[in-house]
Design a protein around this motif. Sequence first.
Motif, PDB file in Angstrom:
ATOM      1  N   ALA A 155      40.379 -22.256 -12.393  1.00 41.15           N
ATOM      2  CA  ALA A 155      39.289 -21.060 -11.663  1.00 41.15           C
ATOM      3  C   ALA A 155      38.537 -20.641 -12.561  1.00 41.15           C
ATOM      4  O   ALA A 155      38.533 -20.541 -13.811  1.00 41.15           O
ATOM      5  N   TRP A 156      37.224 -20.497 -12.046  1.00 38.74           N
ATOM      6  CA  TRP A 156      36.088 -19.917 -12.681  1.00 38.74           C
ATOM      7  C   TRP A 156      35.320 -18.720 -11.964  1.00 38.74           C
ATOM      8  O   TRP A 156      35.598 -18.602 -10.760  1.00 38.74           O
ATOM      9  N   ILE A 157      35.194 -17.687 -12.748  1.00 35.98           N
ATOM     10  CA  ILE A 157      34.409 -16.508 -12.213  1.00 35.98           C
ATOM     11  C   ILE A 157      33.004 -16.925 -12.368  1.00 35.98           C
ATOM     12  O   ILE A 157      32.424 -17.079 -13.595  1.00 35.98           O
ATOM     13  N   VAL A 158      32.280 -16.675 -11.494  1.00 39.98           N
ATOM     14  CA  VAL A 158      30.779 -16.365 -11.621  1.00 39.98           C
ATOM     15  C   VAL A 158      30.125 -15.052 -11.113  1.00 39.98           C
ATOM     16  O   VAL A 158      30.033 -14.721  -9.938  1.00 39.98           O
ATOM     17  N   ARG A 159      29.716 -14.168 -11.951  1.00 39.61           N
ATOM     18  CA  ARG A 159      29.168 -12.953 -11.858  1.00 39.61           C
ATOM     19  C   ARG A 159      27.584 -13.098 -11.492  1.00 39.61           C
ATOM     20  O   ARG A 159      26.895 -13.791 -12.132  1.00 39.61           O
ATOM     21  N   THR A 160      27.302 -12.326 -10.685  1.00 35.19           N
ATOM     22  CA  THR A 160      25.978 -12.341 -10.190  1.00 35.19           C
ATOM     23  C   THR A 160      25.465 -10.754 -10.041  1.00 35.19           C
ATOM     24  O   THR A 160      26.168  -9.947 -10.365  1.00 35.19           O
ATOM     25  N   ALA A 161      24.129 -10.755  -9.595  1.00 32.04           N
ATOM     26  CA  ALA A 161      23.799  -9.166  -9.364  1.00 32.04           C
ATOM     27  C   ALA A 161      22.338  -9.310  -8.452  1.00 32.04           C
ATOM     28  O   ALA A 161      21.585 -10.349  -8.366  1.00 32.04           O
ATOM     29  N   TRP A 162      22.292  -8.064  -7.805  1.00 36.66           N
ATOM     30  CA  TRP A 162      20.998  -7.711  -7.006  1.00 36.66           C
ATOM     31  C   TRP A 162      20.783  -8.846  -6.181  1.00 36.66           C
ATOM     32  O   TRP A 162      19.772  -9.246  -5.877  1.00 36.66           O
ATOM     33  N   VAL A 163      21.858  -9.276  -5.278  1.00 36.25           N
ATOM     34  CA  VAL A 163      21.716 -10.297  -4.348  1.00 36.25           C
ATOM     35  C   VAL A 163      21.026  -9.690  -3.140  1.00 36.25           C
ATOM     36  O   VAL A 163      21.316  -8.933  -2.479  1.00 36.25           O
ATOM     37  N   TYR A 164      20.197 -10.664  -2.477  1.00 42.71           N
ATOM     38  CA  TYR A 164      19.362 -10.666  -1.020  1.00 42.71           C
ATOM     39  C   TYR A 164      19.438 -11.725  -0.413  1.00 42.71           C
ATOM     40  O   TYR A 164      19.314 -12.977  -1.206  1.00 42.71           O
ATOM     41  N   GLY A 165      19.603 -11.940   0.752  1.00 46.08           N
ATOM     42  CA  GLY A 165      19.344 -13.157   1.565  1.00 46.08           C
ATOM     43  C   GLY A 165      18.858 -12.613   3.006  1.00 46.08           C
ATOM     44  O   GLY A 165      18.691 -11.612   3.372  1.00 46.08           O
TER      45      GLY A 165
END
Length: 305
Positions: A155-165
Amino acid sequence: MSRLAVLVPGGKGQVGSELSAILAARHDGLVHAPGSAELDITDREEVRDAVEAFAEAARDADLSPVVINTAAYTAVDAAETDPNSARQVNVAGPAALAEACRDGDLPLLHVSTDYVFPGDADRPYEPTDDTGPRTVYGRTKLDGEQAVLDSGARAWIVRTAWVYGAHGGNFVKTMARLAAQRDRLTVVDDQIGSPTWAADLAAGLLELAEPVAAGRGPAQRVLHCTNSGSTSWFEFARAIFTELGLDPQRVDPCTTADYPTKTPRPAYSVLSGNAWRDADLTPLRPWHDALREALTSNPEAFRPR
């Protein structure tokens, strides 16, 4: 390039929808992107059945399977008054997915958040920096990360931020809606982060999924992925107005103290992309370039109805 089979819990959300769109356009793999109504990740038996069925379909089609979990309880304020619901979705759900992936020998990418950090840094956060969430949402997301990493799954963790779509609610859509309703807006100017277009994040996740599905995933298990650069919510709002052809001077700045919320927001949410680049993954483009393409490629999705 591997021919992928991708299971996307939370597949009707901002990032899940973009993953589905990209994979559908490839015409060379398999994607199953159930929303919460189709797959309740808090139900361990339902999760196990779904993962086993997906793995069998991937084998039958001679595809490399990978699970990308985009399901999350993201209502930051609501989590403070309903921590049990947040914990079920953000901790128990990922733990169940990781357990099923471990037992089925499927790799798992789990999407997380900048809220695992305290938000008081003066430089971009590295994946190895000390965490210290200050909200129920952040604490449950951090506990979910740990559950995944402790599961024994690949497993891998992918952190992100301030997402819009284009799908779901987000800051860009809110600004467009309020622009149609008010002459002037006031937006906080002392919270800094990296706006991230869901389509770019989805493309980054799929780039990571290729080596992971082939058994060549990066050694570092926690990575950060956002559009590059940083800005404040106020500057982001003005950029949105500009790209929508509106007068950015209609947006005025204020401080966090001027605009209190039930739950504290991080003052600084910039995530470093160094580990992403070190894993030979493509850095995401500057946030303003991504915003321009997002609004150009799907203008109706971001305008008030």
